[in-house]
Scaffold this motif. Structure first.
Motif, PDB file in Angstrom:
ATOM      1  N   GLY A   1     -42.168  16.703  -5.808  1.00 18.91           N
ATOM      2  CA  GLY A   1     -41.791  15.699  -4.819  1.00 18.91           C
ATOM      3  C   GLY A   1     -40.502  14.980  -5.150  1.00 18.91           C
ATOM      4  N   VAL A   2     -39.617  15.663  -5.897  1.00 18.50           N
ATOM      5  CA  VAL A   2     -38.327  15.080  -6.268  1.00 18.50           C
ATOM      6  C   VAL A   2     -37.221  16.072  -5.935  1.00 18.50           C
ATOM      7  N   THR A   3     -35.995  15.599  -5.966  1.00 11.74           N
ATOM      8  CA  THR A   3     -34.857  16.497  -5.743  1.00 11.74           C
ATOM      9  C   THR A   3     -34.605  17.304  -7.019  1.00 11.74           C
ATOM     10  N   THR A   4     -33.839  18.369  -6.893  1.00 13.92           N
ATOM     11  CA  THR A   4     -33.490  19.153  -8.083  1.00 13.92           C
ATOM     12  C   THR A   4     -32.659  18.314  -9.050  1.00 13.92           C
ATOM     13  N   MET A   5     -31.827  17.422  -8.532  1.00 16.78           N
ATOM     14  CA  MET A   5     -31.033  16.541  -9.395  1.00 16.78           C
ATOM     15  C   MET A   5     -31.949  15.600 -10.178  1.00 16.78           C
ATOM     16  N   SER A   6     -32.956  15.081  -9.519  1.00 11.77           N
ATOM     17  CA  SER A   6     -33.911  14.203 -10.184  1.00 11.77           C
ATOM     18  C   SER A   6     -34.674  14.966 -11.274  1.00 11.77           C
ATOM     19  N   LEU A   7     -35.033  16.204 -10.993  1.00 16.40           N
ATOM     20  CA  LEU A   7     -35.690  17.040 -12.015  1.00 16.40           C
ATOM     21  C   LEU A   7     -34.751  17.260 -13.192  1.00 16.40           C
ATOM     22  N   GLN A   8     -33.493  17.557 -12.916  1.00 16.88           N
ATOM     23  CA  GLN A   8     -32.516  17.751 -13.990  1.00 16.88           C
ATOM     24  C   GLN A   8     -32.387  16.496 -14.847  1.00 16.88           C
ATOM     25  N   ASN A   9     -32.402  15.336 -14.217  1.00 13.33           N
ATOM     26  CA  ASN A   9     -32.328  14.087 -14.969  1.00 13.33           C
ATOM     27  C   ASN A   9     -33.521  13.935 -15.905  1.00 13.33           C
ATOM     28  N   ARG A  10     -34.686  14.346 -15.465  1.00  8.67           N
ATOM     29  CA  ARG A  10     -35.872  14.300 -16.324  1.00  8.67           C
ATOM     30  C   ARG A  10     -35.742  15.303 -17.467  1.00  8.67           C
ATOM     31  N   LEU A  11     -35.308  16.506 -17.140  1.00  7.94           N
ATOM     32  CA  LEU A  11     -35.181  17.549 -18.161  1.00  7.94           C
ATOM     33  C   LEU A  11     -34.135  17.193 -19.216  1.00  7.94           C
ATOM     34  N   ASN A  12     -33.124  16.447 -18.800  1.00  5.69           N
ATOM     35  CA  ASN A  12     -32.057  16.067 -19.723  1.00  5.69           C
ATOM     36  C   ASN A  12     -32.301  14.720 -20.402  1.00  5.69           C
ATOM     37  N   GLY A  13     -33.486  14.139 -20.174  1.00  2.00           N
ATOM     38  CA  GLY A  13     -33.847  12.900 -20.843  1.00  2.00           C
ATOM     39  C   GLY A  13     -33.210  11.646 -20.274  1.00  2.00           C
ATOM     40  N   LYS A  14     -32.601  11.752 -19.101  1.00  2.00           N
ATOM     41  CA  LYS A  14     -31.974  10.583 -18.485  1.00  2.00           C
ATOM     42  C   LYS A  14     -33.004   9.719 -17.754  1.00  2.00           C
ATOM     43  N   VAL A  15     -34.109  10.341 -17.345  1.00  2.00           N
ATOM     44  CA  VAL A  15     -35.200   9.650 -16.650  1.00  2.00           C
ATOM     45  C   VAL A  15     -36.501  10.078 -17.331  1.00  2.00           C
ATOM     46  N   ASP A  16     -37.372   9.110 -17.580  1.00  2.00           N
ATOM     47  CA  ASP A  16     -38.656   9.417 -18.204  1.00  2.00           C
ATOM     48  C   ASP A  16     -39.610  10.078 -17.212  1.00  2.00           C
ATOM     49  N   TRP A  17     -40.483  10.915 -17.749  1.00  2.00           N
ATOM     50  CA  TRP A  17     -41.545  11.523 -16.963  1.00  2.00           C
ATOM     51  C   TRP A  17     -42.685  10.521 -16.832  1.00  2.00           C
ATOM     52  N   GLY A  18     -43.190  10.352 -15.619  1.00  2.00           N
ATOM     53  CA  GLY A  18     -44.359   9.505 -15.405  1.00  2.00           C
ATOM     54  C   GLY A  18     -45.635  10.307 -15.624  1.00  2.00           C
ATOM     55  N   LEU A  19     -46.742   9.632 -15.831  1.00  2.00           N
ATOM     56  CA  LEU A  19     -48.015  10.298 -16.056  1.00  2.00           C
ATOM     57  C   LEU A  19     -48.389  11.202 -14.883  1.00  2.00           C
ATOM     58  N   LYS A  20     -48.183  10.709 -13.656  1.00  2.00           N
ATOM     59  CA  LYS A  20     -48.512  11.522 -12.475  1.00  2.00           C
ATOM     60  C   LYS A  20     -47.675  12.795 -12.444  1.00  2.00           C
ATOM     61  N   GLU A  21     -46.409  12.699 -12.825  1.00  2.00           N
ATOM     62  CA  GLU A  21     -45.528  13.875 -12.836  1.00  2.00           C
ATOM     63  C   GLU A  21     -45.970  14.873 -13.903  1.00  2.00           C
ATOM     64  N   ILE A  22     -46.384  14.367 -15.046  1.00  2.00           N
ATOM     65  CA  ILE A  22     -46.873  15.253 -16.107  1.00  2.00           C
ATOM     66  C   ILE A  22     -48.148  15.951 -15.653  1.00  2.00           C
ATOM     67  N   LYS A  23     -49.013  15.227 -14.962  1.00  4.79           N
ATOM     68  CA  LYS A  23     -50.249  15.823 -14.444  1.00  4.79           C
ATOM     69  C   LYS A  23     -49.945  16.903 -13.405  1.00  4.79           C
ATOM     70  N   VAL A  24     -48.943  16.682 -12.559  1.00  6.59           N
ATOM     71  CA  VAL A  24     -48.541  17.700 -11.580  1.00  6.59           C
ATOM     72  C   VAL A  24     -48.021  18.933 -12.317  1.00  6.59           C
ATOM     73  N   ALA A  25     -47.187  18.713 -13.321  1.00  6.59           N
ATOM     74  CA  ALA A  25     -46.654  19.826 -14.113  1.00  6.59           C
ATOM     75  C   ALA A  25     -47.782  20.598 -14.779  1.00  6.59           C
ATOM     76  N   GLU A  26     -48.748  19.874 -15.322  1.00 11.83           N
ATOM     77  CA  GLU A  26     -49.899  20.510 -15.976  1.00 11.83           C
ATOM     78  C   GLU A  26     -50.638  21.414 -15.000  1.00 11.83           C
TER      79      GLU A  26
END
Length: 66
Positions: free
Chosen positions: A25-50
């Motif tokens: 539910g995020v843009t590819t840029m927002s995902l890149q920011n998470r992957l590059n450590g610029k934005v923290d992963w939230g618990l809900k996002e980690i659960k979706v990834a899981e």
């Protein structure tokens, strides 16, 4: 965050970063920011990834809490 392991799991499941971002539910840029450590992963996002990547508890720890 172990970006290399995360990308390996995407590849293993046949999911592109763009597809994963959409499921998250995020843009590819927002995902890149998470992957590059610029934005923290939230618990809900980690659960979706899981769920989407069918990760074990160990894989979740190795990827998101490395």
């Amino acid at each position: 965050m172990d970006k290399q392991l995360f990308n390996a799991m995407l590849k293993k499941r046949g999911i592109t970063q763009a597809e994963f971002a959409e499921r998250l539910g995020v843009t590819t840029m927002s995902l890149q920011n998470r992957l590059n450590g610029k934005v923290d992963w939230g618990l809900k996002e980690i659960k979706v990834a899981e769920s989407v990547l069918k990760l074990s508890e160990k894989e979740v720890r190795d990827i998101f809490f490395a």
